[in-house]
Scaffold this motif. Structure first.
Motif, mmCIF file in Angstrom:
data_model
loop_
_atom_site.group_PDB
_atom_site.id
_atom_site.type_symbol
_atom_site.label_atom_id
_atom_site.label_comp_id
_atom_site.label_asym_id
_atom_site.label_seq_id
_atom_site.Cartn_x
_atom_site.Cartn_y
_atom_site.Cartn_z
ATOM 1 N N UNK A 18 0.814 -1.217 0.000
ATOM 2 C CA UNK A 18 0.000 0.000 0.000
ATOM 3 C C UNK A 18 0.848 1.268 0.000
ATOM 4 N N UNK A 19 2.000 1.214 0.660
ATOM 5 C CA UNK A 19 2.842 2.419 0.740
ATOM 6 C C UNK A 19 3.454 2.797 -0.612
ATOM 7 N N UNK A 20 3.439 1.844 -1.563
ATOM 8 C CA UNK A 20 4.021 2.114 -2.877
ATOM 9 C C UNK A 20 2.991 2.635 -3.883
ATOM 10 N N UNK A 21 1.751 2.833 -3.441
ATOM 11 C CA UNK A 21 0.715 3.297 -4.363
ATOM 12 C C UNK A 21 1.048 4.648 -4.992
ATOM 13 N N UNK A 22 1.441 5.671 -4.226
ATOM 14 C CA UNK A 22 1.760 6.965 -4.869
ATOM 15 C C UNK A 22 2.887 6.852 -5.895
ATOM 16 N N UNK A 23 3.932 6.093 -5.573
ATOM 17 C CA UNK A 23 5.043 5.932 -6.505
ATOM 18 C C UNK A 23 4.593 5.183 -7.757
ATOM 19 N N UNK A 24 3.820 4.123 -7.573
ATOM 20 C CA UNK A 24 3.348 3.337 -8.716
ATOM 21 C C UNK A 24 2.451 4.175 -9.614
ATOM 22 N N UNK A 25 1.588 4.971 -9.016
ATOM 23 C CA UNK A 25 0.693 5.819 -9.803
ATOM 24 C C UNK A 25 1.483 6.861 -10.591
ATOM 25 N N UNK A 26 2.522 7.384 -9.997
ATOM 26 C CA UNK A 26 3.360 8.363 -10.710
ATOM 27 C C UNK A 26 4.057 7.716 -11.903
ATOM 28 N N UNK A 27 4.503 6.480 -11.727
ATOM 29 C CA UNK A 27 5.205 5.793 -12.810
ATOM 30 C C UNK A 27 4.280 5.509 -13.986
ATOM 31 N N UNK A 28 3.067 5.017 -13.711
ATOM 32 C CA UNK A 28 2.154 4.698 -14.818
ATOM 33 C C UNK A 28 1.572 5.967 -15.424
ATOM 34 N N UNK A 29 1.446 7.030 -14.633
ATOM 35 C CA UNK A 29 0.989 8.308 -15.177
ATOM 36 C C UNK A 29 1.993 8.856 -16.185
ATOM 37 N N UNK A 30 3.243 8.533 -15.992
ATOM 38 C CA UNK A 30 4.294 9.038 -16.890
ATOM 39 C C UNK A 30 4.037 8.601 -18.326
ATOM 40 N N UNK A 31 3.546 7.362 -18.483
ATOM 41 C CA UNK A 31 3.282 6.858 -19.823
ATOM 42 C C UNK A 31 2.222 7.646 -20.559
ATOM 43 N N UNK A 32 1.260 8.202 -19.821
ATOM 44 C CA UNK A 32 0.188 8.980 -20.446
ATOM 45 C C UNK A 32 0.579 10.434 -20.643
ATOM 46 N N UNK A 33 1.364 10.975 -19.733
ATOM 47 C CA UNK A 33 1.716 12.393 -19.822
ATOM 48 C C UNK A 33 2.864 12.628 -20.801
ATOM 49 N N UNK A 34 3.727 11.632 -20.983
ATOM 50 C CA UNK A 34 4.850 11.752 -21.926
ATOM 51 C C UNK A 34 4.337 11.360 -23.304
ATOM 52 N N UNK A 35 4.392 12.242 -24.298
ATOM 53 C CA UNK A 35 3.815 11.936 -25.609
ATOM 54 C C UNK A 35 4.448 10.704 -26.246
ATOM 55 N N UNK A 36 3.632 9.872 -26.928
ATOM 56 C CA UNK A 36 4.186 8.678 -27.583
ATOM 57 C C UNK A 36 5.298 9.001 -28.574
ATOM 58 N N UNK A 37 5.181 10.134 -29.269
ATOM 59 C CA UNK A 37 6.224 10.513 -30.222
ATOM 60 C C UNK A 37 7.551 10.721 -29.501
ATOM 61 N N UNK A 38 7.481 11.301 -28.300
ATOM 62 C CA UNK A 38 8.704 11.521 -27.532
ATOM 63 C C UNK A 38 9.287 10.186 -27.064
ATOM 64 N N UNK A 39 8.413 9.240 -26.672
ATOM 65 C CA UNK A 39 8.888 7.908 -26.278
ATOM 66 C C UNK A 39 9.588 7.236 -27.451
ATOM 67 N N UNK A 40 9.006 7.357 -28.646
ATOM 68 C CA UNK A 40 9.628 6.784 -29.839
ATOM 69 C C UNK A 40 10.990 7.411 -30.096
ATOM 70 N N UNK A 41 11.064 8.722 -29.946
ATOM 71 C CA UNK A 41 12.327 9.425 -30.203
ATOM 72 C C UNK A 41 13.417 8.991 -29.230
ATOM 73 N N UNK A 42 13.035 8.700 -28.000
ATOM 74 C CA UNK A 42 14.019 8.255 -27.005
ATOM 75 C C UNK A 42 14.386 6.787 -27.223
ATOM 76 N N UNK A 43 13.394 5.979 -27.616
ATOM 77 C CA UNK A 43 13.629 4.541 -27.744
ATOM 78 C C UNK A 43 14.471 4.181 -28.967
ATOM 79 N N UNK A 44 14.311 4.922 -30.054
ATOM 80 C CA UNK A 44 15.016 4.569 -31.297
ATOM 81 C C UNK A 44 16.538 4.531 -31.116
ATOM 82 N N UNK A 45 17.167 5.522 -30.483
ATOM 83 C CA UNK A 45 18.627 5.420 -30.305
ATOM 84 C C UNK A 45 19.046 4.234 -29.445
ATOM 85 N N UNK A 46 18.132 3.747 -28.586
ATOM 86 C CA UNK A 46 18.477 2.652 -27.682
ATOM 87 C C UNK A 46 18.261 1.279 -28.306
#
Length: 244
Positions: free
Chosen positions: A81-109
């Motif tokens: 239960x104590x990890x709920x705020x951290x977990x919510x922040x992590x999964x929220x990142x996927x929605x707030x960070x644009x998919x195009x930006x994720x693609x741009x970061x992932x391609x070099x890797x």
């Protein structure tokens, strides 16, 4: 037959007809183009592109579901239960960070192709499944949980036999939302050389071919609608045991 089922069947028939015999729609799309440009996408097989698109969406959603459901279960247990705020922040990142930006970061890797697209879909699909898992588990009636404890069920047995079955309809709704969101998001993968219906849309934009853009958009939209309906059918069959 209900009107909803009629619409569903018509959408399926239109998608199948376009993929099997796209040239039959050429007279309808031809007026949209100038200079005798081709009305039907001719730089690849639409059926192959549709299958690639569907496979990418489904694999991304399955990966999101495994992680999001597991994380949702963990944070609803006393130990997590104590990890709920951290977990919510992590999964929220996927929605707030644009998919195009994720693609741009992932391609070099990881390079070009399906992999960066899968990473973007995975990140983008976590939030609805995670939040619905938590909501479904928290809505379990307290009386049923107390009855399960009174019967001597272990925490693991209570989760498997009582909580998850009751939460499944809500979890399925999150998976459905993730699938629908990712159908559109997967089209962006073609900007990094991923196979999919985005190729058709991008080719149309680059060549100023309105017919290509329209058919790519229509096929993508029909796929989203049909995937949404298919998920509801599976949920009704497996969870509620009711007819579609």
């Amino acid at each position: 037959m209900t009107p909803k089922r009629v619409v569903r069947l018509l959408a399926l028939a239109l998608l199948v007809a376009f993929l099997l015999a796209p040239q039959g729609f050429a007279p309808v799309l031809a007026p949209l183009n100038e200079f005798d440009a081709p009305a039907i996408y001719d730089q690849g097989d639409l059926r192959v592109l549709a299958l690639w698109h569907l496979a990418t969406v489904v694999v991304g959603a399955l990966a999101s579901a495994v992680v999001a459901v597991g994380l949702g279960v963990f944070v609803t247990r006393p130990a997590g239960a104590q990890f709920l705020p951290l977990s919510r922040s992590l999964v929220d990142f996927g929605q707030t960070f644009p998919p195009v930006a994720v693609l741009a970061i992932a391609v070099p890797l990881v390079g070009f192709g399906q992999v960066p697209t899968l990473i973007a879909l995975f990140a983008y699909g976590l939030l609805p499944i995670f939040e619905n898992t938590i909501a479904g588990l928290e809505r379990c009636p307290r009386s049923l949980l107390e009855a399960a404890d009174g019967m001597g069920l272990s925490p693991g047995q209570r989760l498997r036999e009582v909580e998850l079955p009751l939460a499944l309809p809500t979890i399925f709704e999150g998976v459905r939302m993730s699938l629908v969101i990712n159908v559109g998001t997967a089209a962006l993968g073609s900007t990094v050389a991923a196979r999919g219906l985005g190729e058709v849309i991008i080719a149309g934009l680059l060549s100023n071919n309105t017919a290509f853009v329209l058919q790519g958009g229509i096929l993508t939209g029909l796929m989203a609608v049909l995937l949404s309906d298919a998920t509801r059918l599976v949920e009704r069959r497996l969870v509620r045991g009711s007819p579609a």
